[in-house]
Design an enzyme around this catalytic site. Structure first.
Site, PDB file in Angstrom:
ATOM      1  N   ARG A 164      42.370  44.043  34.667  1.00 13.69           N
ATOM      2  CA  ARG A 164      42.641  43.534  36.023  1.00 13.69           C
ATOM      3  C   ARG A 164      44.140  43.307  36.260  1.00 13.69           C
ATOM      4  O   ARG A 164      44.549  42.328  36.884  1.00 13.69           O
ATOM      5  CB  ARG A 164      41.889  42.222  36.286  1.00 13.69           C
ATOM      6  CG  ARG A 164      40.405  42.304  36.242  1.00 13.69           C
ATOM      7  CD  ARG A 164      39.808  43.221  37.319  1.00 13.69           C
ATOM      8  NE  ARG A 164      38.417  43.461  36.973  1.00 13.69           N
ATOM      9  CZ  ARG A 164      38.030  44.441  36.168  1.00 13.69           C
ATOM     10  NH1 ARG A 164      38.918  45.295  35.679  1.00 13.69           N
ATOM     11  NH2 ARG A 164      36.771  44.597  35.872  1.00 13.69           N
ATOM     12  N   SER A 238      34.755  38.466  42.273  1.00 15.22           N
ATOM     13  CA  SER A 238      35.090  37.508  41.208  1.00 15.22           C
ATOM     14  C   SER A 238      36.372  36.769  41.561  1.00 15.22           C
ATOM     15  O   SER A 238      37.403  37.403  41.800  1.00 15.22           O
ATOM     16  CB  SER A 238      35.309  38.235  39.883  1.00 15.22           C
ATOM     17  OG  SER A 238      34.186  39.005  39.581  1.00 15.22           O
ATOM     18  N   GLU A 334      41.878  35.669  40.114  1.00 11.62           N
ATOM     19  CA  GLU A 334      41.996  37.129  40.237  1.00 11.62           C
ATOM     20  C   GLU A 334      42.635  37.567  41.566  1.00 11.62           C
ATOM     21  O   GLU A 334      43.575  38.358  41.556  1.00 11.62           O
ATOM     22  CB  GLU A 334      40.616  37.773  40.059  1.00 11.62           C
ATOM     23  CG  GLU A 334      40.678  39.277  39.991  1.00 11.62           C
ATOM     24  CD  GLU A 334      39.327  39.940  39.880  1.00 11.62           C
ATOM     25  OE1 GLU A 334      38.637  39.737  38.871  1.00 11.62           O
ATOM     26  OE2 GLU A 334      38.965  40.679  40.803  1.00 11.62           O
TER      27      GLU A 334
HETATM   28  C1  LIG Z   1      32.126  41.613  47.120  1.00 10.95           C
HETATM   29  C2  LIG Z   1      33.311  42.037  46.267  1.00 10.95           C
HETATM   30  C3  LIG Z   1      33.086  42.641  45.048  1.00 10.95           C
HETATM   31  C4  LIG Z   1      34.177  43.043  44.258  1.00 10.95           C
HETATM   32  N1  LIG Z   1      33.909  43.647  43.066  1.00 10.95           N
HETATM   33  C5  LIG Z   1      34.939  44.040  42.274  1.00 10.95           C
HETATM   34  C6  LIG Z   1      34.665  44.672  41.010  1.00 10.95           C
HETATM   35  O1  LIG Z   1      33.517  44.897  40.623  1.00 10.95           O
HETATM   36  N2  LIG Z   1      35.715  45.029  40.251  1.00 10.95           N
HETATM   37  C7  LIG Z   1      37.012  44.833  40.655  1.00 10.95           C
HETATM   38  O2  LIG Z   1      37.922  45.199  39.897  1.00 10.95           O
HETATM   39  N3  LIG Z   1      37.288  44.252  41.843  1.00 10.95           N
HETATM   40  C8  LIG Z   1      36.294  43.861  42.665  1.00 10.95           C
HETATM   41  N4  LIG Z   1      36.570  43.257  43.862  1.00 10.95           N
HETATM   42  C9  LIG Z   1      37.982  43.032  44.259  1.00 10.95           C
HETATM   43  C10 LIG Z   1      38.554  44.104  45.236  1.00 10.95           C
HETATM   44  O3  LIG Z   1      37.542  44.796  45.883  1.00 10.95           O
HETATM   45  C11 LIG Z   1      39.469  45.096  44.537  1.00 10.95           C
HETATM   46  O4  LIG Z   1      40.519  44.433  43.884  1.00 10.95           O
HETATM   47  C12 LIG Z   1      40.069  46.127  45.509  1.00 10.95           C
HETATM   48  O5  LIG Z   1      40.738  47.136  44.808  1.00 10.95           O
HETATM   49  C13 LIG Z   1      41.020  45.506  46.522  1.00 10.95           C
HETATM   50  O6  LIG Z   1      41.301  46.471  47.510  1.00 10.95           O
HETATM   51  P1  LIG Z   1      41.875  46.103  48.918  1.00 10.95           P
HETATM   52  O7  LIG Z   1      42.253  47.373  49.594  1.00 10.95           O
HETATM   53  O8  LIG Z   1      40.930  45.236  49.644  1.00 10.95           O
HETATM   54  O9  LIG Z   1      43.184  45.302  48.513  1.00 10.95           O
HETATM   55  P2  LIG Z   1      43.849  44.040  49.232  1.00 10.95           P
HETATM   56  O10 LIG Z   1      42.970  42.856  49.051  1.00 10.95           O
HETATM   57  O11 LIG Z   1      44.248  44.388  50.615  1.00 10.95           O
HETATM   58  O12 LIG Z   1      45.151  43.851  48.337  1.00 10.95           O
HETATM   59  C14 LIG Z   1      45.052  43.433  47.001  1.00 10.95           C
HETATM   60  C15 LIG Z   1      46.445  43.531  46.360  1.00 10.95           C
HETATM   61  O13 LIG Z   1      46.846  44.890  46.294  1.00 10.95           O
HETATM   62  C16 LIG Z   1      48.059  45.087  47.055  1.00 10.95           C
HETATM   63  N5  LIG Z   1      47.924  46.375  47.736  1.00 10.95           N
HETATM   64  C17 LIG Z   1      46.940  46.758  48.582  1.00 10.95           C
HETATM   65  N6  LIG Z   1      47.131  48.039  48.949  1.00 10.95           N
HETATM   66  C18 LIG Z   1      48.278  48.443  48.346  1.00 10.95           C
HETATM   67  C19 LIG Z   1      49.020  49.667  48.346  1.00 10.95           C
HETATM   68  N7  LIG Z   1      48.649  50.751  49.040  1.00 10.95           N
HETATM   69  N8  LIG Z   1      50.174  49.721  47.618  1.00 10.95           N
HETATM   70  C20 LIG Z   1      50.592  48.647  46.895  1.00 10.95           C
HETATM   71  N9  LIG Z   1      49.926  47.472  46.848  1.00 10.95           N
HETATM   72  C21 LIG Z   1      48.787  47.385  47.564  1.00 10.95           C
HETATM   73  C22 LIG Z   1      48.134  43.910  48.014  1.00 10.95           C
HETATM   74  O14 LIG Z   1      49.482  43.646  48.380  1.00 10.95           O
HETATM   75  C23 LIG Z   1      47.532  42.814  47.168  1.00 10.95           C
HETATM   76  O15 LIG Z   1      48.500  42.329  46.267  1.00 10.95           O
HETATM   77  C24 LIG Z   1      35.514  42.836  44.695  1.00 10.95           C
HETATM   78  C25 LIG Z   1      35.731  42.223  45.940  1.00 10.95           C
HETATM   79  C26 LIG Z   1      34.639  41.826  46.726  1.00 10.95           C
HETATM   80  C27 LIG Z   1      34.891  41.206  48.061  1.00 10.95           C
END
Ligand SMILES: Cc1cc2nc3c(=O)[nH]c(=O)nc-3n(C[C@H](O)[C@H](O)[C@H](O)COP(=O)(O)OP(=O)(O)OC[C@H]3O[C@@H](n4cnc5c(N)ncnc54)[C@H](O)[C@@H]3O)c2cc1C
Length: 339
Positions: A164, A238, A334
């Site tokens: 992570r 998480s 996280e």
């Molecule tokens: C119901 C649920 C279940 C989940 N299950 C999992 C799981 O099983 N495993 C897991 O690992 N995670 C899980 N997650 C967490 C999440 O889905 C992941 O971390 C996902 O990759 C985040 O993507 P996002 O586009 O929403 O990022 P955001 O929440 O928009 O951003 C997260 C971080 O990444 C940065 N970021 C976003 N896009 C970019 C980019 N293009 N370039 C540089 N930095 C960037 C942001 O600045 C921030 O620091 C879960 C979340 C939820 C709500």
């Protein structure tokens, strides 16, 4: 297309549903906009890149420039005798991308189905689920240095992936914008079915009739039965990482807690199930005002509606302090905190 800056209510742009507002928000839809984005970003004190908002805790007021990534596109860019090389733009929805890969016969990401968010964010915290970590499928990450105004290609090693965690997660927020990700997907599919919940798939595999699509469907069904849907109940999946302890700490803990859940790691350490510790400390299902701990998943903090980050973080802090007082184990948050 030129970039236009607008104030934005971010409440519906984070899966926790936290009340949040940004004075300056820009939607990025095309790599050709990157030089303009740098010029614009330099006029702000700081920049935040936002994907699907599924791994952030947004403050009520987010300062600086918020960049919403919406670039689209998936393409097969090459192949080797052993692997397909597939590239996806940062703004692609992760789950849709996994589905597209399977539809094209590029297997290997099915265990990561239904993780919310975008392709661009996936390498940031090296997403993982059901026995597969993203870094095992990555070939290259293309990123734009927002401050310097130049692009760079990161090899898998340069991404310095950990559990992570990655190079990108350790950088100052708003420095790098991941523009696209290249995946290396093995042509010879090897199903990853060690995770306990995938036992039905293991039986099919033993009988020689398992397909990537079946694993994808099984993972989706398990996730839907276990995790609250953010569209119904705000959450960020998480909320804490599974803590890693050394062998002596593991033995000490196990002596007092015989049913403690932990997984041995290749380097001799043990990864503890944070949800188990939180549950054992009595937090599962507890509600405090507009926030609480999910009643089936102790690792998931939820927003029952209208919560702010202050309430949520106060709850998280109390859980951490209690778990530390009881077990001597420190929990680490996280989702990324954005103030
Ligand atoms: C119901 C649920 C279940 C989940 N299950 C999992 C799981 O099983 N495993 C897991 O690992 N995670 C899980 N997650 C967490 C999440 O889905 C992941 O971390 C996902 O990759 C985040 O993507 P996002 O586009 O929403 O990022 P955001 O929440 O928009 O951003 C997260 C971080 O990444 C940065 N970021 C976003 N896009 C970019 C980019 N293009 N370039 C540089 N930095 C960037 C942001 O600045 C921030 O620091 C879960 C979340 C939820 C709500």
């Amino acid at each position: 297309m030129s970039l236009s800056v607008e104030p934005k209510d971010l409440s519906s742009m984070n899966t926790l549903g936290l009340a949040s507002h940004a004075d300056a928000c820009v939607v990025f839809t095309d790599d050709a906009q990157l030089p303009d984005l740098t010029r614009l970003a330099r006029t702000y004190e700081r920049t935040l890149v936002l994907g699907g908002g599924s791994n952030v805790v947004l403050a009520a007021q987010v300062s600086g420039l918020v960049v919403c990534t919406r670039t689209q596109g998936v393409a097969l860019v090459g192949e080797t005798p052993d692997a397909w090389l597939v590239e996806a733009q940062a703004g692609e929805t992760w789950h849709k991308f996994v589905d597209t890969c399977l539809a094209n016969g590029w297997a290997g990401l099915e265990n990561l189905a239904l993780i919310p968010g975008t392709v661009g964010a996936a390498p940031v915290q090296n997403i993982g689920a059901y026995g597969v970590e993203l870094d095992t499928r990555i070939d290259q990450v293309h990123a734009w240095d927002i401050q310097q105004g130049e692009s760079r290609v990161f090899s898998r090693d340069e991404c310095a992936f950990l559990y992570r965690d990655s190079f990108f997660k350790r950088q100052p927020p708003g420095r790098w914008l991941i523009t696209r990700v290249r995946f290396r997907l093995a042509k010879q599919w090897v199903p990853q079915l060690a995770y306990p919940d995938l036992s039905a798939c293991r039986e099919s595999a033993a009988a020689g009739r398992i397909t990537p699509r079946q694993v994808f469907d099984a993972v989706c069904a398990i996730r839907q039965s276990k995790l609250p849907d953010p569209a119904v109940l705000g959450n960020a999946g998480s909320f804490f990482k599974n803590p890693v302890v050394d062998a002596s700490a593991w033995q000490r803990l196990k002596a007092g807690l015989p049913d403690l859940v932990g997984y041995p790691q290749p380097d001799g350490t043990f990864k503890l199930a944070a949800g188990w510790l939180i549950d054992r400390a009595g937090w599962k299902g507890r509600r405090r005002g507009a926030v609480g701990v999910h009643d089936r998943q102790a690792l998931v903090l939820v927003n029952f509606g209208r919560a702010t980050s202050t309430e949520l973080l106060a709850l998280a802090q109390d859980i951490c302090a209690d778990v530390y007082a009881r077990f001597g184990v420190r929990l680490e948050q996280e989702p990324v905190l954005v103030a």
